[in-house]
Write a protein that holds these residues in place. Structure first.
Motif, PDB file in Angstrom:
ATOM      1  N   VAL A 436     -23.839  -3.965   3.094  1.00  0.00           N
ATOM      2  CA  VAL A 436     -24.773  -3.696   1.726  1.00  0.00           C
ATOM      3  C   VAL A 436     -25.283  -5.204   1.219  1.00  0.00           C
ATOM      4  O   VAL A 436     -26.271  -5.410   1.000  1.00  0.00           O
ATOM      5  N   ALA A 437     -24.260  -5.952   1.122  1.00  0.00           N
ATOM      6  CA  ALA A 437     -24.414  -7.241   0.616  1.00  0.00           C
ATOM      7  C   ALA A 437     -25.484  -8.136   1.426  1.00  0.00           C
ATOM      8  O   ALA A 437     -26.269  -8.937   0.959  1.00  0.00           O
ATOM      9  N   LEU A 438     -25.698  -7.976   2.932  1.00  0.00           N
ATOM     10  CA  LEU A 438     -26.530  -8.723   3.581  1.00  0.00           C
ATOM     11  C   LEU A 438     -27.748  -7.803   3.915  1.00  0.00           C
ATOM     12  O   LEU A 438     -28.810  -8.433   4.204  1.00  0.00           O
ATOM     13  N   THR A 439     -27.922  -6.732   3.740  1.00  0.00           N
ATOM     14  CA  THR A 439     -29.021  -5.882   3.878  1.00  0.00           C
ATOM     15  C   THR A 439     -29.869  -5.378   2.678  1.00  0.00           C
ATOM     16  O   THR A 439     -31.081  -4.818   2.877  1.00  0.00           O
ATOM     17  N   LYS A 440     -29.095  -5.313   1.594  1.00  0.00           N
ATOM     18  CA  LYS A 440     -29.809  -4.627   0.400  1.00  0.00           C
ATOM     19  C   LYS A 440     -29.834  -5.689  -0.840  1.00  0.00           C
ATOM     20  O   LYS A 440     -28.930  -6.794  -0.543  1.00  0.00           O
ATOM     21  N   PRO A 441     -30.584  -5.711  -1.930  1.00  0.00           N
ATOM     22  CA  PRO A 441     -30.750  -6.581  -3.028  1.00  0.00           C
ATOM     23  C   PRO A 441     -29.149  -6.677  -3.471  1.00  0.00           C
ATOM     24  O   PRO A 441     -28.467  -5.657  -3.763  1.00  0.00           O
ATOM     25  N   THR A 442     -28.669  -7.720  -3.892  1.00  0.00           N
ATOM     26  CA  THR A 442     -27.333  -8.142  -4.511  1.00  0.00           C
ATOM     27  C   THR A 442     -27.609  -8.243  -6.167  1.00  0.00           C
ATOM     28  O   THR A 442     -28.928  -8.111  -6.639  1.00  0.00           O
ATOM     29  N   LEU A 443     -26.352  -8.507  -6.752  1.00  0.00           N
ATOM     30  CA  LEU A 443     -26.316  -8.342  -8.066  1.00  0.00           C
ATOM     31  C   LEU A 443     -25.978  -9.687  -8.650  1.00  0.00           C
ATOM     32  O   LEU A 443     -25.665  -9.785  -9.571  1.00  0.00           O
TER      33      LEU A 443
END
Length: 587
Positions: A436-443
């Motif tokens: 999720v961290a590498l493929t989706k927007p992070t926070l």
């Protein structure tokens, strides 16, 4: 003869003068227990975050330091138990340990209060250079941790027995009081863990480290004041000698008599004194070389009461069997102790996972402190224990006919299996978090770490709850096993052995972290355990631990099949059964 009678009368008079105040002194002891646990846990529960944020240590270095600190604290219990039993007694040992713990808490707070005692704060920008702690700062921090180690090592093996000493074990009221005290002890321990992992950790992480570390120091001071306020009311049992002496004596005599021919069990010397309080044990065939220490020769002289003139030349069969109990437990102790190799990872690297996960509650701005996630481990354990005791034990009892439903080793084995499951779940969750961290927007970015995955930190709860349930089975099962299988006069030593197992696992965890980091640092994909978990392969490390635990579980099954439970002589079985009920509560 007259002198002997006089001494006997004096001893009986001294025993009759003991005033057991029971619940009248419990406000002092339980109050002290509560504040002392809040102080110790509050000073150490968030330590890994403190070392990385205030002392600017790398994650792997902080994890190693915490492991060494925890391991030394647990190994210290065996030293404290020996000194307590042999020289100082429980009251003096507790007094010294509590003062050391208070001073350690104060020293730890000073490292946060004074800028000269910790390095300059790191900039939040990615790639910024951080200055590490100086030698002087490290030395002061180490001094604070040494004081906490001395305090924790002295308190753990003594506080439970000291509380039980306040009740008369020869009366029904006293026995019930002891049972209730152990229930209260477990409650205060759980309460302290919950408060420390929530309120104190929140203050440390979100308000101020100076205030957050001052709270445990103040609580430790209150604990000391409450404890010493009841000083004149306590029953203070004097040191009666360490069981290590008895174990050493049997081994030394067996070596001296190694050339003697074996004899039948009915020919072994078996003197039992009038003041003997342990359950009488039957002869066992395992470790028969130790039986030679109970073979009486012409050179072995006896006193008029039948006891040996020189106990370093002749031992009784009872003493030999008690030593066999200890030796028999050791092969089981090793794999059972390694259970905590996996447990420790859930209290260190799971915190680092949470730092790079979405810790927000719903859509609000409040973020759960990273160290607070381990409260779910405690919740899993606390909720499962009454379910196990009230539901599963009666259910299994119907089919097995055993009072405990299953044997202690079966309980430990079930916990070890769940431990493997927990580590597998940890690896799968970390794979998902990293993806999720590498493929989706992070926070955003965690200071000195990396991108914060949008995966909710709640996904970390299953692995923690599973490990909590595993600890309720394997951890509590170990304590119950050691207490029941060791002779009665060695039960403080049994408790120390349990903590030494945790200490061993802590040191092995430090070695494993160093080995994995050094070996994988040269890989094309980089280290498995870097500062930024998104650039590493923490899941591989979790799967490696799961594999080690699987091999360990196989060895545990092998030694469990070999193990033979303590054989109590028939006329003492009723007494031992009532003792077992006491042990269930004491765990």
């Amino acid at each position: 003869m007259e002198v002997e009678k006089t001494e006997k009368n004096i001893t009986e008079e001294n025993e009759s003068k003991i005033i057991y105040r029971g619940w009248k002194v419990m406000p002092f002891i339980i109050g002290n227990e509560t504040f002392e646990k809040l102080g110790i846990v509050g000073s150490s529960s968030n330590l890994v975050i403190y070392l990385t944020t205030v002392f600017n240590m790398k994650s792997i270095t902080a994890a190693k330091v915490v492991n060494i600190y925890g391991g030394t604290s647990n190994f210290g219990t065996i030293v404290a138990a020996f000194l307590c039993d042999s020289y100082f007694g429980r009251y003096k040992t507790l007094s010294f340990a509590m003062i050391a713990c208070f001073l350690g808490s104060v020293a730890m707070d000073l490292t946060a209060v004074f800028p000269q005692l910790h390095p300059a704060k790191c900039a939040k920008e990615i790639g910024s250079v951080c200055s590490g702690p100086s030698i002087g700062q490290i030395m002061f921090l180490a001094g604070a941790m040494v004081l906490l180690v001395i305090g924790a090592g002295g308190i753990r093996p003594c506080n439970l027995p000291f509380g039980a000493d306040q009740f008369d074990p020869k009366t029904k009221e006293g026995k019930r009081g002891i049972e209730s005290f152990f229930n209260w002890y477990f409650f205060t321990f759980t309460f302290a863990q919950m408060v420390s992992l929530t309120l104190i950790v929140y203050v440390q992480s979100n308000v101020s480290w100076s205030i957050g570390l001052a709270i445990p120091a103040i609580l430790m001071l209150l604990g000391c004041i409450i404890f010493f306020a009841g000083s004149k009311l306590y029953v203070k049992v004097k040191a009666s000698g360490s069981p290590i002496h008895s174990i050493t004596r049997v081994i030394v005599v067996a070596i001296k008599k190694r050339r003697l021919k074996p004899v039948g069990s009915n020919e072994l010397y078996n003197y039992i004194g009038k003041d003997f309080k342990n359950s009488k044990l039957g002869h066992t065939e395992q470790f028969r070389f130790l039986d030679k220490s109970a073979i009486q020769t012409q050179d072995d002289k006896l006193n008029k009461d039948g006891s040996p003139v020189d106990p370093w030349k002749l031992c009784s069969m009872q003493q030999v069997e008690e030593v066999k109990c200890v030796i028999r437990v050791l092969p089981v102790w090793l794999p059972a102790a390694l259970f905590y190799l996996a447990y420790i990872q859930q209290t260190t690297y799971t915190i680092f996972q949470s730092l790079q996960s979405d810790r927000r509650l719903s859509s609000g701005s409040f973020r759960i402190p990273a160290a607070t996630y381990t409260v779910f481990l405690m919740l899993g354990m606390t909720i499962f224990i009454p379910i196990y005791d009230r539901v599963l034990v009666p259910f299994f009892r119907k089919y097995t006919g055993k009072d405990g439903g299953i044997t202690q080793l079966q309980r430990v084995g079930a916990g070890m299996f769940l431990c493997i499951t927990s580590m597998m779940v940890s690896g799968i969750v970390e794979q998902y978090r990293r993806k999720v961290a590498l493929t989706k927007p992070t926070l955003g970015f965690a200071p000195r770490k990396g991108a914060i995955s949008s995966m909710s930190g709640m996904w970390l709860i299953p692995q923690l709850v599973l490990m909590g349930i595993a600890d309720a089975l394997a951890g509590v099962g170990q304590m119950e096993f050691y207490y029941k299988q060791f002779p009665e006069n060695m039960r403080s030593f049994a408790g120390s052995l349990y903590y030494c197992g945790i200490g061993l696992a802590s040191y092995l965890s430090t070695f494993l972290l160093s080995a994995v980091h050094d070996m994988t640092e040269g890989f094309s994909g980089g280290s498995w355990l870097p500062e930024d978990l998104n650039k590493g392969r923490l899941e591989y490390f979790y799967f490696l631990v799961a594999g080690i635990m699987t091999l360990n579980f196989a060895y545990f099954l092998l030694v469990s099949h070999w193990y033979r439970y303590k054989d109590v002589v028939a006329k003492d079985k009723d007494l031992d059964k009532s003792s077992d009920e006491f042990d269930k509560v004491s765990v």
